[in-house]
Motif scaffolding. Structure first.
Motif, short mmCIF file in Angstrom:
data_model
loop_
_atom_site.label_atom_id
_atom_site.label_comp_id
_atom_site.label_asym_id
_atom_site.label_seq_id
_atom_site.Cartn_x
_atom_site.Cartn_y
_atom_site.Cartn_z
N ARG A 1 -96.54 -65.79 35.18
CA ARG A 1 -95.89 -65.75 36.82
C ARG A 1 -94.75 -66.19 37.28
O ARG A 1 -94.27 -66.87 36.94
CB ARG A 1 -97.26 -67.06 37.73
CG ARG A 1 -98.67 -66.76 37.02
CD ARG A 1 -99.26 -68.54 37.83
NE ARG A 1 -100.32 -68.21 37.12
CZ ARG A 1 -101.15 -69.05 37.41
NH1 ARG A 1 -101.06 -70.34 37.58
NH2 ARG A 1 -102.92 -69.02 36.44
N PRO A 2 -94.65 -65.96 38.52
CA PRO A 2 -92.62 -66.05 38.58
C PRO A 2 -92.67 -67.69 39.22
O PRO A 2 -93.73 -68.34 39.45
CB PRO A 2 -92.76 -65.56 39.71
CG PRO A 2 -93.92 -65.44 40.45
CD PRO A 2 -95.07 -65.27 39.82
N LEU A 3 -91.18 -67.88 38.76
CA LEU A 3 -91.06 -69.93 38.80
C LEU A 3 -90.22 -69.43 39.87
O LEU A 3 -89.11 -69.74 39.70
CB LEU A 3 -90.13 -69.92 37.81
CG LEU A 3 -89.84 -71.18 37.07
CD1 LEU A 3 -91.23 -71.98 37.14
CD2 LEU A 3 -89.01 -70.91 36.35
N ASP A 4 -90.86 -69.89 40.98
CA ASP A 4 -90.49 -69.90 42.06
C ASP A 4 -90.27 -71.54 42.17
O ASP A 4 -90.04 -72.72 41.34
CB ASP A 4 -91.16 -68.97 43.64
CG ASP A 4 -92.33 -69.91 43.12
OD1 ASP A 4 -92.90 -71.35 43.37
OD2 ASP A 4 -93.75 -69.53 44.00
N GLU A 5 -89.03 -71.65 43.78
CA GLU A 5 -89.12 -72.91 44.17
C GLU A 5 -90.07 -74.04 44.52
O GLU A 5 -90.29 -74.81 43.99
CB GLU A 5 -87.98 -73.38 45.37
CG GLU A 5 -87.01 -72.31 45.21
CD GLU A 5 -85.56 -73.37 44.12
OE1 GLU A 5 -85.78 -74.42 43.84
OE2 GLU A 5 -85.21 -71.85 43.15
#
Length: 651
Positions: free
Chosen positions: A568-572
């Motif tokens: 999963r993308p490591l977003d803010e």
């Protein structure tokens, strides 16, 4: 190239120092003279019995029974000190009360409680009263009394009361998360917990009642909760701390064995729970007395070390109290309302000695402040620094913008031995970036990987002879295996501390940072395992790796590498969740500088995270030399870190 000299003591200054007095004492009573400090140091590490007995006599250590021999077993890790001796740490601090009842022992400047003064007589009276109440609660020799308190008189009184009856003390700072506190206190099964329900920091009130409720629920061994109310009412069934300090009783310290446990402090490794390190009464008395020589502390001083109650410097500051000095405690944010608040405190209280973590001085330097232009620092004679390496630029700033005519004496030691390996000497010149000498009684050397001593080269900091303040044991480490693995695995019979150091032919030294994977943030050390516990507790985090890139001359930088579920993308938002977990469970001090998504954490064939090789690589190590890929379970995972290191180097 020899570092530039920034300050040289006058002969008169050295002659008046406690170190010079000790040197004359050894000459008068032992018939020994030394051509220079290095000769005295060699005597102190060769003749350990003679040296530590000289410390005992010079400082008039109080004991009901003096040990026939101080060093009973001269070997590591199974050293043995002071068999048959009977004494008490607290008696050797409060011996300074007699005849000085109305003189100041403490000055406390607290954001929560404002300013307070306490005389020696008041200190002894409150210690005696709290000790009486602890006995009434059923606390006996060997029981553990723990506390979650800031750096104020409450924590000191509780420590002295606990130790005076032979119970064992342990303390955590109130800004630590409940998981980190429970990881420490659950190991030692305390009987009494003393806590403050809130505090003010940086102008903001912090309510700790919910956190304390979780901690209380997690410590079933506790039979009595003592609370100092700040933000709320006293909880049902709790005892008010203030009621413990009012009784008029006689101070009666319990005489305990030389190696009877005094306190338990915590120094984290890279795996498992924090190490509960047990120090003894006699060893701490001797080490603290010896340290005061190197700090040149006497009863005439007003001493302050800026410290959190969770740092070993909180314990170490009482060496000044043990010499009869007045100790000034600062409980609050050192940058509120501005960076000058602490320097105003130093000036207003006419402090003669002020110490702080190297990060504090560096922060002042980068903020561009010049304390000497704003406040009167004429009383200051000495400055101390520790916690991380102090750069040459910071030395320059201190002599230019703080005070030119004063002695700057950085030290380097550790929680593990509640003392210092390398530190200052009041009769030696101060050179930029260097610590002046190796500590008396401490056989500090630099070793290469094969155990050869190095001179003028960077190596592992080791200690080749026992010290009285080395750990008695780790709590719960019944066979001693964890202690041996922590210090004696690399060089059998020799203590490896986990720092990089160079020592030149004069004995002057430079510390370069940690050589192991322990996280060092502004002088406070934490095991990576505690950060992993917080981060990997998030359901979408599959794995993680954290390293602390601390090395002299480089900005400290702590990146956290994270493997997410299903990539999963490591977003803010997810980064904020990680930071919140670390803040709540560990401490805000350990929020990473950068969070980076990776596909895989490099591991050994046995599954251990390769923290030290990654750290060495990111500090500029040769990718072909920092790790043997044949020993890795997933060698391709290291390619990401090579690319990351190259990108950092070219940035």
């Amino acid at each position: 190239m020899t570092a530039k000299t920034l300050w040289t003591p006058t002969p008169e200054r050295y002659d008046a120092s406690t170190m010079a007095q000790f040197e004359r004492f050894v000459g008068d009573t032992r018939g020994l003279t030394f051509e220079d400090y290095n000769a005295m140091w060699r005597w102190s590490v060769d003749d350990l019995e003679g040296f530590w007995n000289a410390i005992w006599d010079f400082f008039d250590v109080r004991a009901s029974v003096r040990p026939e021999k101080l060093l009973v077993k001269r070997q590591m890790p199974d050293m043995e000190w002071g068999t048959g001796g009977r004494l008490n740490y607290v008696e050797n601090i409060l011996k300074h009360v007699d005849g000085r009842e109305d003189e100041l022992a403490l000055i406390v400047q607290s954001e929560t409680f404002e300013r307070l003064e306490m005389t020696w007589g008041e200190l002894r009276a409150q210690v005696a009263s709290v000790a009486k109440h602890l006995r009434d609660m059923g606390v006996v020799e060997g029981d553990r009394v723990v506390a979650i308190l800031p750096n104020t008189q409450t924590a000191l009184i509780a420590l002295l009361a606990t130790a005076s009856i032979g119970a064992i003390w342990s303390l955590c700072a109130p800004d630590m998360g409940h998981v980190a506190i429970l990881d420490r206190f659950k190991q030692i099964a305390p009987k009494v917990l003393i806590a403050q329900d809130g505090y003010v920091h940086g102008g903001k009130t912090v309510d700790r009642r919910d956190v304390l409720g979780q901690i209380n629920a997690g410590l079933p061994s506790v039979t009595q909760f003592v609370t100092l109310p700040v933000v709320g009412a006293l909880p049902d069934g709790h005892v008010d701390w203030r009621d413990l300090t009012q009784d008029k009783v006689t101070f009666e310290p319990t005489q305990v064995a030389f190696e009877h446990p005094l306190w338990i402090v915590y120094s984290s490794g890279t795996t498992g729970n924090p190490k509960p390190i047990v120090h003894g009464h006699g060893g701490i008395i001797l080490e603290a007395a010896k340290q005061s020589l190197h700090h040149d502390i006497s009863a005439a001083d007003r001493f302050c070390w800026l410290t959190s109650s969770g740092w070993i410097m909180w314990n170490a500051q009482w060496m000044a109290l043990g010499q009869g000095a007045c100790v000034a405690l600062f409980d609050g944010a050192p940058n509120h309302p501005d960076m000058g608040v602490l320097w105003r405190f130093v000036a207003d209280e006419q402090l003669t000695y002020f110490g702080a973590g190297a990060a504090y001085f560096t922060t002042c330097m980068k903020a561009g402040i010049a304390p000497r232009a704003d406040v009167d620092l004429s009383a200051i004679r000495s400055l101390g620094s520790t916690g991380s390496p102090l750069s040459g630029d910071a030395y320059d700033w201190i002599y230019r913008d703080v005070k030119a005519d004063q002695w700057l004496a950085p030290i380097s030691g550790g929680t593990d031995l509640a003392g210092a390996f390398v530190l200052g000497h009041p009769g030696m010149p101060v050179r930029a970036g260097e610590m002046q000498c190796r500590a008396l009684g401490n056989a500090t050397r630099a070793y290469d990987a094969l155990g050869n001593e190095l001179t003028g080269e960077v190596g592992e900091l080791v200690c080749t002879e026992p010290l009285p303040s080395m750990p008695l044991y780790f709590w719960g480490d019944t066979d001693g295996s964890r202690l041996r693995e922590s210090y004696f695995e690399d060089y059998p019979g020799v203590w490896r501390h986990g720092d990089w150091i160079s020592i030149d032919e004069t004995g002057a030294s430079v510390i370069y940072g940690r050589s192991d994977a322990t996280i060092n943030r502004k002088g406070l050390r934490m095991g990576s395992a505690e950060i992993y516990q917080a981060v990997e507790g998030l359901e979408w985090v599959m794995d993680s790796l954290v390293v602390d890139l601390e090395f002299l001359g480089r900005e400290s930088f702590m990146p956290l590498f994270v493997v997410t579920a299903e990539n999963r993308p490591l977003d803010e938002n997810r980064k904020a969740q990680i930071n919140a977990a670390i803040r709540a469970q560990v401490s805000a001090r350990f929020i990473p500088n950068e969070i980076v998504q990776i596909a895989d954490v490099p591991r050994t064939l046995s599954g251990k995270k390769l923290e030290v090789p990654v750290k060495k690589l990111l500090l500029g190590g040769d990718p072909a030399k920092v790790v043997n890929r044949d020993s890795m379970a997933n060698p391709d995972s290291f390619d990401f870190f090579i690319a990351y290191a190259q990108a950092r180097a070219s940035a």
